[in-house]
Write a protein that holds these residues in place. Structure first.
Motif, PDB file in Angstrom:
ATOM      1  N   TYR A  43       0.811  -1.225   0.000  1.00 23.02           N
ATOM      2  CA  TYR A  43       0.000   0.000   0.000  1.00 23.02           C
ATOM      3  C   TYR A  43       0.843   1.274   0.000  1.00 23.02           C
ATOM      4  N   TYR A  44       2.045   1.193   0.587  1.00 28.85           N
ATOM      5  CA  TYR A  44       2.847   2.415   0.717  1.00 28.85           C
ATOM      6  C   TYR A  44       3.612   2.745  -0.565  1.00 28.85           C
ATOM      7  N   GLY A  46       1.852   3.291  -3.209  1.00 27.23           N
ATOM      8  CA  GLY A  46       0.862   4.103  -3.911  1.00 27.23           C
ATOM      9  C   GLY A  46       0.297   3.366  -5.123  1.00 27.23           C
ATOM     10  N   ASN A  47      -0.667   3.987  -5.740  1.00 29.51           N
ATOM     11  CA  ASN A  47      -1.349   3.347  -6.868  1.00 29.51           C
ATOM     12  C   ASN A  47      -1.116   4.074  -8.175  1.00 29.51           C
ATOM     13  N   ASN A  48       0.007   4.746  -8.262  1.00 29.85           N
ATOM     14  CA  ASN A  48       0.306   5.516  -9.464  1.00 29.85           C
ATOM     15  C   ASN A  48       0.887   4.607 -10.553  1.00 29.85           C
ATOM     16  N   GLN A 221      16.936  11.231   3.556  1.00 28.73           N
ATOM     17  CA  GLN A 221      15.694  11.919   3.188  1.00 28.73           C
ATOM     18  C   GLN A 221      15.767  13.439   3.314  1.00 28.73           C
ATOM     19  N   VAL A 240      12.831   9.291  -4.764  1.00 31.67           N
ATOM     20  CA  VAL A 240      11.703   9.657  -3.907  1.00 31.67           C
ATOM     21  C   VAL A 240      10.862   8.461  -3.481  1.00 31.67           C
ATOM     22  N   GLU A 247      10.955  10.535  -9.748  1.00 26.50           N
ATOM     23  CA  GLU A 247       9.561  10.937  -9.808  1.00 26.50           C
ATOM     24  C   GLU A 247       8.890  10.327 -11.045  1.00 26.50           C
ATOM     25  N   LEU A 248       7.596  10.047 -10.941  1.00 25.46           N
ATOM     26  CA  LEU A 248       6.931   9.308 -12.010  1.00 25.46           C
ATOM     27  C   LEU A 248       6.304  10.204 -13.079  1.00 25.46           C
ATOM     28  N   THR A 249       6.093  11.488 -12.767  1.00 29.14           N
ATOM     29  CA  THR A 249       5.408  12.366 -13.701  1.00 29.14           C
ATOM     30  C   THR A 249       6.345  12.820 -14.826  1.00 29.14           C
TER      31      THR A 249
ATOM     32  N   ILE B 130       0.585   7.507   5.329  1.00 30.83           N
ATOM     33  CA  ILE B 130       1.487   6.761   4.460  1.00 30.83           C
ATOM     34  C   ILE B 130       0.769   6.211   3.232  1.00 30.83           C
ATOM     35  N   ILE B 133      -3.857   8.237  -1.566  1.00 32.49           N
ATOM     36  CA  ILE B 133      -3.911   7.898  -2.982  1.00 32.49           C
ATOM     37  C   ILE B 133      -4.393   9.088  -3.801  1.00 32.49           C
ATOM     38  N   ASP B 137      -0.827  10.777  -3.881  1.00 26.81           N
ATOM     39  CA  ASP B 137       0.098   9.654  -4.026  1.00 26.81           C
ATOM     40  C   ASP B 137       1.527  10.142  -3.764  1.00 26.81           C
ATOM     41  N   PRO B 138       2.242   9.454  -2.876  1.00 27.79           N
ATOM     42  CA  PRO B 138       3.577   9.953  -2.502  1.00 27.79           C
ATOM     43  C   PRO B 138       4.597   9.907  -3.632  1.00 27.79           C
ATOM     44  N   SER B 139       4.269   9.306  -4.758  1.00 28.69           N
ATOM     45  CA  SER B 139       5.253   9.221  -5.837  1.00 28.69           C
ATOM     46  C   SER B 139       5.410  10.532  -6.606  1.00 28.69           C
ATOM     47  N   SER B 140       4.614  11.561  -6.265  1.00 25.85           N
ATOM     48  CA  SER B 140       4.683  12.812  -7.020  1.00 25.85           C
ATOM     49  C   SER B 140       5.857  13.693  -6.610  1.00 25.85           C
ATOM     50  N   TRP B 144       7.569  14.804   1.501  1.00 22.95           N
ATOM     51  CA  TRP B 144       8.944  14.751   2.013  1.00 22.95           C
ATOM     52  C   TRP B 144       9.190  13.334   2.528  1.00 22.95           C
ATOM     53  N   ASP B 145       8.556  13.021   3.604  1.00 18.51           N
ATOM     54  CA  ASP B 145       8.494  11.663   4.108  1.00 18.51           C
ATOM     55  C   ASP B 145       7.308  11.645   5.050  1.00 18.51           C
ATOM     56  N   TRP B 146       7.108  10.495   5.699  1.00 18.40           N
ATOM     57  CA  TRP B 146       5.827  10.356   6.392  1.00 18.40           C
ATOM     58  C   TRP B 146       5.799  11.012   7.779  1.00 18.40           C
ATOM     59  N   ASN B 147       6.927  11.575   8.152  1.00 16.23           N
ATOM     60  CA  ASN B 147       6.915  12.314   9.411  1.00 16.23           C
ATOM     61  C   ASN B 147       6.764  13.802   9.151  1.00 16.23           C
TER      62      ASN B 147
END
Lengths: 375, 255
Positions: A43-44, A46-48, A221, A240, A247-249, B130, B133, B137-140, B144-147
């Protein structure tokens, strides 16, 4: 005799009605009924991601793709497969600066590690391919790699005793096509999900990092801000998220990381976009299993992770397209005109490398499902 | 099977309820379209190639610009009516080829509203999760991070100092709860100060975003001292700048 003919006629009529098959075809033993392949994604991550509608992932397609990945007949002289340069034990690399093709000539880019390609949108160091389906056919034809024509590759598989039926089970036709070779290879590669490193276990709350790993993660990080005493290694600016890839974009995951000056910089992404502002930008690769995938960079110039850190710490070369985050990555206040240096301490460098070692996923490199099916 | 039974019950109930309103179909709704034109010094933003000057004369260019627009609300300050667009998180990102970004929001119930509201940023409830969606979505590269949460606004470019031949980076990564800003835009007199969101209507809310305002008012920014702004206290000034004047509500057009 008469009844046999009658039954034959009935049979033909039935076949014509139900399968539109010709009267002399043999009824296949297994029908074409591909079973959806259950892709398990954490799940972490993402769904991209998007799986092409015209190439759903199926058990039969993945099985065929796995065979093709290890199939040496896809090369001109039947000596190399995809797996020759993408070896599972090395996280699908070959630990060579450049790989030798079937004719002994060296390639021009370092063989990339393969994992979590389901989320990848642009392939190759310069991003020239948009899909796994398209990408998969390119090394087969590259004169520096497997150097085979698609026509020959198709003919060889078509003449094989097993492949036509495997293609039928996966795609509904026993005619082997280049398109279906690409599709099957893509399906198999979408299953190469690496999500059980110690870092994953940490993200899932199953592993408590050591103090050094913790420091390494935090350094990794953090973008350093010396004005407020915030120290960082600036790695996560390009690598990332949990996949630690670019990055995916669009092409935002492509960066010039200061390997060369304007004079010596390779074109990279500029090859694809034609934009001079993209000169020297290369795909930020995933750092998963990075400890297994030396040497490093698009040209494999660094042999160790220590050398990589030395580069970012004190050997970044200025050029027009150098990434602004790298220009500004310093743990000490930057004075205009000063050379670019991160100013990491020895302890910090070791901690970052400890974190990078957390990214090794031994269950991924030992997963039977990804191994050579011919053994 | 059990859920199926409940579904029947629900349909049954819905049927009764809808009979009262004398309609057995889903209520048709209006669509709100937020159109944002991204400008620098009044002209469509040009990435990479164009050099700009800020209010204090620093020369710079822009390589990347994006931000989160979230929690879209329509309100009627007179009647108290309020509609919050559920799960409304949008990553707004003008590109080299398109400086106008359109956000289409269907499903607005029939109502008269006199104010549009949205926030710049990600609210506390979603900022540290975390498994977000869609736009979150964190892939963008906006996480920064989840904290630490999300970057609410990202601007990256280069700063060309007058006193040096060496280019510097221009990096604004603004986030953290304190920099979450809610922006409210009353509908103007030309709309009689309110708009009826009729069924099947399309209401276009047209905005300009003047990117240079990030460096202008109320705090005039000098890149010699602030070419990188991330976590430091000064990020508050940047958030005040983008909340103050960056968005200009041009008009709302009912179609």
């Amino acid at each position: 005799m008469k009844s046999a003919i009658n039954r034959g006629i009935v049979g033909v009529v039935l076949l014509g009605m139900y399968a539109c098959a010709s009267s002399d075809s043999i009824e296949p033993e297994q029908p074409f009924a591909p079973v959806p392949y259950p892709l398990k994604t954490p799940y972490y991550f993402g769904n991209n991601f998007q799986i092409p509608e015209e190439n759903p992932t199926t058990v039969e397609g993945v099985a065929l793709g796995r065979m093709l990945f290890y199939e040496k007949r896809l090369s001109g002289n039947n000596t190399q497969s995809c797996a020759s340069c993408h070896q599972q034990a090395k996280a699908f690399t070959d630990n060579k600066q450049f790989s030798k093709g079937i004719e002994g000539a060296l390639g021009v880019k370092n063989a990339m590690s393969l994992s979590n390609l389901l989320w990848t949108k642009r392939f190759f160091w310069d991003g020239r391919s948009r899909s796994l389906e398209e990408q998969a056919l390119m090394p087969i034809q590259d004169p520096l790699e497997m150097h085979e024509t698609l026509e020959n590759a198709v003919a060889k598989l078509q003449a094989d005793a097993d492949y036509p039926n495997k293609f039928r089970l996966a795609f509904g036709s026993d005619s082997v096509t280049a398109e279906n070779i690409g599709k099957a290879l893509a399906q198999f590669q979408r299953t190469l999900i690496s999500d059980n490193s110690r870092y994953d276990q940490y993200l899932r709350g199953e592993y408590q990092p050591t103090e050094q790993e913790q420091l390494g993660l935090s350094m990794f990080q953090t973008h350093p801000i010396p004005e407020i005493g915030l120290r960082g290694g600036n790695c996560g600016d390009c690598h990332v998220g949990a996949m630690l890839s670019g990055e995916l974009t669009a092409f935002q995951g492509f960066h010039n990381n200061g390997l060369d000056t304007d004079e010596t910089l390779k074109s990279g992404l500029q090859n694809v976009t034609g934009n001079p502002f993209d000169k020297g930008k290369f795909k930020a690769p995933t750092l998963r299993n990075i400890a297994l995938t030396a040497p490093y960079m698009h040209d494999g110039r660094f042999n160790t992770l220590e050398e990589v850190l030395e580069h970012y710490n004190e050997h970044v070369q200025r050029s027009q397209t150098l990434d602004p985050l790298i220009i500004e990555a310093s743990n000490e206040i930057v004075i205009n005109g000063a050379s670019i240096q991160l100013h990491l301490t020895h302890t910090e460098k070791e901690a970052i490398i400890a974190f990078l070692n957390m990214l090794t996923d031994s269950s991924f490199i030992q997963n039977e499902a990804f191994s050579n099916p011919f053994k | 099977m059990k859920t199926l039974k409940y579904s029947y019950l629900l349909i049954f109930l819905l049927f009764f309820i809808s009979c009262e309103t004398n309609s057995d179909e889903v209520q048709p709704t209006a669509t709100l379209e937020i159109n944002i034109s991204h400008l620098v010094n009044g002209e469509p933003v040009v990435f990479n190639t164009k050099r700009y000057f800020n209010a204090v004369g620093n020369e710079y260019n822009i390589l990347e610009f994006k931000y989160f627009l979230s929690n879209v609300k329509l309100r009627n300050r007179t009647t108290g009516a309020l509609y919050l667009v559920p799960e409304s998180y949008y990553l707004v990102e003008p590109t080299e080829n398109e400086h106008i970004v359109k956000i289409s929001i269907p499903g607005i119930p029939k109502e008269t509203f006199n104010e549009l509201e949205f926030a710049l940023g990600v609210d506390n409830s979603k900022n540290y999760s975390i498994d977000n969606i869609g736009a979150l979505d964190p892939s963008s590269n906006m996480a920064w991070d989840w904290n630490t949460g999300y970057k609410f606004l990202l601007l990256e470019g280069k700063f060309f100092p007058a006193n040096s031949s060496e280019t510097r980076g221009l990096i604004y990564h603004i986030g953290s709860d304190a920099n979450y800003r809610i922006l409210k835009f009353p509908f103007a007199a030309e709309n009689q100060n309110s708009i009826v969101f009729n069924a099947n209507a399309m209401i276009k809310a047209n905005f300009e975003v003047e990117i240079s305002e990030i460096f202008r008012t109320p705090t005039e920014v000098d890149f010699e001292t602030h070419n990188v702004v991330m976590f430091e206290a000064f990020s508050r000034n940047i958030a005040d700048n983008y909340a103050n004047n960056m968005f200009k509500f041009l008009n709302a057009v009912v179609e």
